[in-house]
Write a protein that holds these residues in place. Structure first.
Motif, PDB file in Angstrom:
ATOM      1  N   CYS A 577      13.191  40.978 -23.026  1.00  6.95           N
ATOM      2  CA  CYS A 577      12.121  40.026 -22.706  1.00  6.95           C
ATOM      3  C   CYS A 577      12.638  38.640 -23.063  1.00  6.95           C
ATOM      4  O   CYS A 577      13.830  38.477 -23.332  1.00  6.95           O
ATOM      5  CB  CYS A 577      10.847  40.371 -23.483  1.00  6.95           C
ATOM      6  N   MET A 606      18.314  47.228 -29.370  1.00  8.48           N
ATOM      7  CA  MET A 606      17.133  46.362 -29.316  1.00  8.48           C
ATOM      8  C   MET A 606      17.549  44.896 -29.231  1.00  8.48           C
ATOM      9  O   MET A 606      18.437  44.453 -29.960  1.00  8.48           O
ATOM     10  CB  MET A 606      16.293  46.548 -30.589  1.00  8.48           C
ATOM     11  N   ASN A 611      11.033  42.463 -33.319  1.00  6.78           N
ATOM     12  CA  ASN A 611      10.352  43.726 -32.986  1.00  6.78           C
ATOM     13  C   ASN A 611      11.273  44.920 -32.936  1.00  6.78           C
ATOM     14  O   ASN A 611      10.825  46.054 -33.060  1.00  6.78           O
ATOM     15  CB  ASN A 611       9.695  43.619 -31.609  1.00  6.78           C
ATOM     16  N   GLU A 615      10.369  48.910 -33.265  1.00  3.63           N
ATOM     17  CA  GLU A 615      10.157  49.612 -32.001  1.00  3.63           C
ATOM     18  C   GLU A 615      11.192  50.689 -31.719  1.00  3.63           C
ATOM     19  O   GLU A 615      11.011  51.491 -30.817  1.00  3.63           O
ATOM     20  CB  GLU A 615      10.099  48.599 -30.865  1.00  3.63           C
TER      21      GLU A 615
HETATM   22  S1  SF4 Z   1      12.669  44.562 -28.903  1.00  2.00           S
HETATM   23 FE1  SF4 Z   1      12.514  42.326 -28.913  1.00  2.00          FE
HETATM   24  S2  SF4 Z   1      13.813  41.728 -27.190  1.00  2.00           S
HETATM   25 FE2  SF4 Z   1      13.378  43.865 -26.864  1.00  2.00          FE
HETATM   26  S3  SF4 Z   1      11.548  43.860 -25.531  1.00  2.00           S
HETATM   27 FE3  SF4 Z   1      10.821  44.056 -27.663  1.00  2.00          FE
HETATM   28  S4  SF4 Z   1      10.400  41.927 -28.247  1.00  2.00           S
HETATM   29 FE4  SF4 Z   1      11.697  41.810 -26.426  1.00  2.00          FE
END
Ligand code: SF4
Length: 669
Positions: A577, A606, A611, A615
């Motif tokens: 993103c 990532m 994040n 994530e």
């Molecule tokens: S981990 Fe960070 S760079 Fe990847 S989609 Fe999520 S917010 Fe965007």
């Protein structure tokens, strides 16, 4: 207007486990494109360029809209980017594009409050909206827990009030990997915790009489994701809520794996009639995502609201007594199909050139002419089906062959060779196999006299077929009915895709209109939807126009995505993103090229440190962008090396894997 609904659903987490109908949610206003209610299932995606690059963001948004996106999400990491959303919106409107924009917020309530005055919808993550800590406090007293909730209320209420005033919608988007300390202390890293994380924020919204909400429960693990959404629906219904659902599997990766993982999670829920908008997250250009989402959603346009599955049900019969089935447990019945080990893969090779032993390389057995022997790999199939055609070469010792019953009878040496019967043939048979008999069956057969006459024993494995339009539900019902009858014979799920839509060229995996892409999405939905619920001891995808090696690859990818059989390295890579600090597609390919022989290892890739660590959820190792040209390496959730130069980061990651004793040198081919 507040609208309360009844507090149970007949199907537990959906309207019905047997007939297709969408769970009706309340309509939410998002610019000119409402969601929920009777509106179609909406398609959306997220930009990947820097939000401060106005023209870049506008042009990418336009490409996404042209590819089918009905909403476009843009990250707003700070106030600066939140303000720039106004410029992006202005330029889009100037160019005639009125697509509703969604601001993506993590950790920054101040950016959310700016964005909510500009765009049509804001997405917040309840795990990090008001929690800035490092997620390490493990126990909370009741008083401390309550104090946290009050602190959240104070931080969150201003945004809710702005959304009310400006008519802005909001998504409360929970992610499996970023639950707050408070939730973790009470629920752990569980689907129950994910649901409660969203419910805390929904209750605040309702307390402030704000209902323009959409909810999501994403995870990179489709099993967790499916369970969380179903639990959410149960919980919402119990509390008189019916907010629209935004479906997505996070960090699904790219190519075949990304599509199959997405389809297993999203498709399973669509089969249940859940979902009002879909975002497919691929580590690819964002305009490739919408067509995949459209291909998944379009299957339900024509699906009848009253299918024959429901019409032909005996009164009182209901599939699966538990609305939230336990994870995969194979029946421990027939050692020839694998007992409790892993689901088996069956592939039809009956139409291939059975004079040429090299054809078996398509099913994972490479023939070495010099040594006159076969080499197996991680994706070697367990059974090949030959119908009535006998090969003129010797088969590998560990590959089991299946023949139609009448032909099987004529074969002298039956070692490793087993029969496939129709129901009638099996009942009438004078000679049966001592170890393994495969009997083709459909759900409708269960209520026939033929089924009652079946001489069942532990050698019988069912090959479950369906010709119902709502086929996953039909097969799910078979599992349920068989279990009600107290039968534990293993079941191979067979799905056939003979339709013309599966014929044609198969060159472009990016095009969901492509037969192979469609097959991956459909089979992952139909078969994956059963495997995530622990149903099925084998898979058999039959699509005569699709190359055999692709059927094998899709079968193993479905098993991997449902975590029922691991045969390769898993990459949990974010879609990227505006926060991304390196080229994700290139980096993912580079990491894959050196690690794709490490079966079972989960590697998170990532784009940002904000994040990424949260994530990447249950990845064993993480490669996370820490700054321009810098990467931080993780072992699970623990930082092992900080700010390594990106030129050395992959070597360093391999070194960490080696130190842990998990590295294997790749085979030299
Ligand atoms: S981990 Fe960070 S760079 Fe990847 S989609 Fe999520 S917010 Fe965007």
């Amino acid at each position: 207007m507040d609208m309360k609904i009844g507090n149970t659903l007949p199907g537990g987490y959906c309207n019905s486990l047997t007939e297709y109908s969408r769970w009706r949610t309340r309509e939410v206003t998002i610019g000119d494109v409402p969601m929920g209610g009777d509106n179609p299932i909406r398609i959306q995606s997220m930009t990947t360029v820097d939000t401060m690059d106005t023209i870049g963001s506008v042009e990418q948004t336009i490409r996404m809209v042209d590819a089918g996106c009905e909403y476009v999400r843009i990250t707003a990491p700070s106030i600066k980017e939140a303000h720039n959303l106004a410029e992006i919106k202005k330029e889009l409107r100037r160019r005639g594009y009125h697509v509703p924009l969604v601001a993506d917020i993590h950790f920054t309530p101040n950016a959310a409050e700016v964005a909510a005055r500009i765009v049509e919808k804001v997405r917040i993550n309840p795990g990090n909206y008001a929690d800035k800590k490092k997620f390490d406090q493990l126990s909370y007293t009741q008083t401390a827990y309550q104090a946290e909730l009050e602190r959240i209320y104070a931080k969150f209420a201003p945004l809710v009030k702005i959304c009310k005033e400006y008519g802005t919608a909001m998504r409360i988007g929970t992610n499996h990997g970023s639950l707050s300390d408070r939730i973790m202390s009470h629920y752990g890293d569980t689907p129950e915790g994910m649901v409660e994380s969203a419910m805390e924020f929904i209750r605040i919204c309702e307390d402030l009489h704000y209902y323009n909400l959409v909810i999501s429960m994403k995870s990179s693990n489709p099993q967790v994701m499916v369970r969380a959404y179903r639990l959410l629906v149960e919980k919402m219904v119990a509390e008189g809520m019916n907010y629209p659902l935004h479906l997505g599997v996070t960090e699904a990766g790219d190519g075949e794996d990304g599509r199959i993982k997405s389809a297993v999670g999203i498709g399973t829920l669509l089969e249940d009639g859940l979902g009002d908008t879909v975002r497919v997250s691929l580590t690819e250009e964002p305009e490739f995502e919408a067509p995949v989402a459209i291909a998944l959603v379009n299957r339900y346009e024509a699906r009848q609201t009253t299918s024959s599955v429901q019409k032909s049900l005996d009164i009182g019969q209901r599939p699966h007594p538990s609305p939230l089935p336990a994870p995969y447990v194979a029946a421990e019945v027939n050692a020839f199909i694998g007992g409790s080990i892993v689901p088996r893969v069956v592939v039809d090779i009956s139409r291939k050139n059975l004079k040429d032993p090299t054809i078996l390389s398509d099913v994972g057995y490479k023939y070495d002419i010099l040594l006159d022997k076969y080499h197996m790999g991680e994706q070697s199939v367990d059974f090949v089906y030959l119908a009535d055609n006998l090969p003129s070469f010797s088969m590998p010792g560990n590959l089991k062959q299946l023949y139609d019953y009448q032909t099987w009878l004529t074969i002298k040496n039956k070692a490793n060779i087993h029969p496939v019967y129709t129901l009638g043939e099996f009942i009438e048979a004078d000679l049966r196999d001592a170890n393994l008999n495969l009997v083709r069956i459909s759900r409708r057969d269960l209520s026939t006299p033929l089924f009652e006459a079946l001489p069942l024993d532990k050698t019988v494995v069912f090959v479950l077929e369906t010709d119902e339009p709502h086929g996953m539900a039909d097969q799910r019902l078979f599992f349920s009915m068989l279990s009600e009858l107290g039968l534990e014979n293993p079941i191979i799920i067979r799905r056939q895709y003979p339709a013309p839509e599966f014929s044609g060229p198969q060159n472009n995996l990016m095009d969901p209109e492509e037969p192979l892409s469609k097959l991956q999405l459909y089979a992952a939905t139909d078969i994956g939807g059963l495997l995530v619920d622990g149903m099925g001891n084998g898979v058999w995808i039959d699509a005569p126009t699709i190359p055999t090696d692709k059927l094998v690859s899709a079968s193993f990818a479905i098993l991997q995505a449902t975590r029922s059989r691991i045969s390769k390295t898993e990459y949990i890579s974010c879609p990227s993103c505006g926060r991304t600090l390196f080229d994700l597609q290139e980096t993912t390919q580079m990491i894959r090229s050196r690690t794709n022989h490490l079966k079972g290892l989960k590697i998170g890739i990532m784009g940002c440190i904000v994040n990424g660590p949260g994530e990447m959820a249950d990845a064993d190792y993480g490669y996370v962008g820490a700054g321009p040209g810098k990467v931080t390496l993780y072992r699970g959730k623990e930082v092992v090396k900080r700010n390594v130069s990106s030129a050395d980061a992959l070597d360093e990651l391999i070194e960490i894997i080696r130190e842990d004793g998990r590295w294997i040198d790749p085979e030299i081919k």
